[in-house]
Design an enzyme around this catalytic site. Sequence first.
Site, mmCIF file in Angstrom:
data_model
loop_
_atom_site.group_PDB
_atom_site.id
_atom_site.type_symbol
_atom_site.label_atom_id
_atom_site.label_comp_id
_atom_site.label_asym_id
_atom_site.label_seq_id
_atom_site.Cartn_x
_atom_site.Cartn_y
_atom_site.Cartn_z
ATOM 1 C CE LYS A 81 -4.011 1.940 2.433
ATOM 2 N NZ LYS A 81 -4.935 1.805 3.568
ATOM 3 C CB SER B 162 -8.266 3.453 2.205
ATOM 4 O OG SER B 162 -7.488 2.887 3.245
ATOM 5 C CB SER C 177 -8.580 0.599 5.131
ATOM 6 O OG SER C 177 -9.343 1.732 4.882
HETATM 7 N N1 GLN Z 1 -13.398 3.605 5.195
HETATM 8 C C1 GLN Z 1 -13.058 4.093 6.490
HETATM 9 C C2 GLN Z 1 -12.800 5.569 6.418
HETATM 10 O O1 GLN Z 1 -13.029 6.143 5.416
HETATM 11 C C3 GLN Z 1 -11.875 3.357 7.027
HETATM 12 C C4 GLN Z 1 -10.603 3.817 6.452
HETATM 13 C C5 GLN Z 1 -9.424 3.031 6.910
HETATM 14 O O2 GLN Z 1 -9.556 2.018 7.591
HETATM 15 N N2 GLN Z 1 -8.264 3.541 6.601
HETATM 16 O O3 GLN Z 1 -12.394 6.169 7.344
#
Ligand code: GLN
Length: 486
Positions: A80, A155, A179
């Site tokens: 990532k 994400s 994410s």
């Molecule tokens: N989708 C969640 C957010 O937008 C979690 C994001 C994440 O875990 N980095 O905050």
Amino acid sequence: MTTLHNLTIKKFHEGLRLKDFSALEITKAYLDHIDARDSEIGAYLSLSAKEALLQAEQADLVLARGENLAPLAGVPFGIKDAILVQGEPATSGSKILADYRAAYDATVTSKMRLSGAVFLGKTNMDEFAMGSSTENSAFKKTKNPHDTSRVPGGSSGGSAAAVAAHMALAALGSDTGGSIRQPAAFCGVVGLKPTYGAVSRYGLTAMASSLDQIGPITRTVADAGIVFRAIAGRDVKDATTADVSYSAEDFEPNFEKLRNMTFGLPDEYFIDGLATSVREAIDRVVQIYNSFGVKFKKISLPHTRYALSDYYIIMPAEVSANLARFDGLRYAPVSGVDRHSKLEELYVANRSQGFGREAKRRIILGTFVLSSGYYDAYYGKAQKVRRLIKNDFLEAFRGVDLILAPTTPTPAFKLGEKVEDPLAMYLSDVFTIPASLAGIPAISIPAALSPGDLPIAFQLMAPHFGEAKLINAGNYYEQAVSGQAI
Ligand code: GLN
């Protein structure tokens, strides 16, 4: 015959030992496949092909010398983009870091180097890990390999799509509120969010520091266990890491341990918005565990309904503090920003042009909940609610070994479907956020395909530092549905 389509870390190492192929051949095969497929999927932001080939050669050398293979020797990974690999781009999906290259390795990166891993490239993500669809990347939209009109989740959508589309054997993601698990669920692969404190975040571009964890996205549960053990452990460079040692024995398959377990099914996760296909898939997972002898018990985690709102106070507060360091002077200049005679004007121009809409929304929200007049009413209160959510889990784990629930309320949604409606987007994480707030480990495992052939997943949650239990339980499920030995 082994092809990229059925390769796992375990099979890859067996094949290396039997000289069915070399590590170099496999890395080349992944790079070729990226070449052929990634223009359609968009999983990678940058590739490091030359280094990858050198790393693969190293694995072959080790083998030729007759030495033991390190746990990740020759394994081609997607990383990532928020995780630093020295000398490689690390944009975190943001225009403000478009020209930044990592000055050093993250701790997970150096641990993986020591374990022999091959780094294929950096994967796409929502800007600073904020999003659930990878549509918030400043650079491109990643498509779901199962249906390219749909999102891969987010994400860590690039990492999940890379593994699902056979453009990496495994990947690293980060999970702040879901994410790793949500994109793994949408792409039909395995995602493990470790316990808060199990894996060092040194060299991870921070989103919300009291929640962020790095973890593996893999094709199988066993592979997730292998990668997890390679990256876990106390790190003096991250004071939040715990001094917990995970013994190899704990990660050995152990059916006795599983069949004597009791799993909890939380009422609050079987709600009206849950798609029928997901509910049915979970019922089948329960039947399979039942057939092993696992007992099930209905439980209640009563504060679950506050988790999403709670997260959207705590997380933006921390985001607003963490993103304050990006001003266009440190790290990298922001392209297209004119010179300014006043420093403040330059900051404003860099941040206005460098950050995308979602980042700005959360910075503003976070600054508001931390402002002196509102701190106690919002941030202070949210911290107390967080404690109650954690207590729900601690209480539940007195009566059950693991908790089983869906990972997401629906399968992958369409690209563009939720971008204009942030609340709808936030709701796709309703089942993953509670474990993040409680700091407990959770794994998402593919359960079934929906009528439209989209992946559906279930989630297992364990008490703090209970990763081995998740891997053990997940292993047997996978074995039962795939018919393959662990
Ligand atoms: N989708 C969640 C957010 O937008 C979690 C994001 C994440 O875990 N980095 O905050």
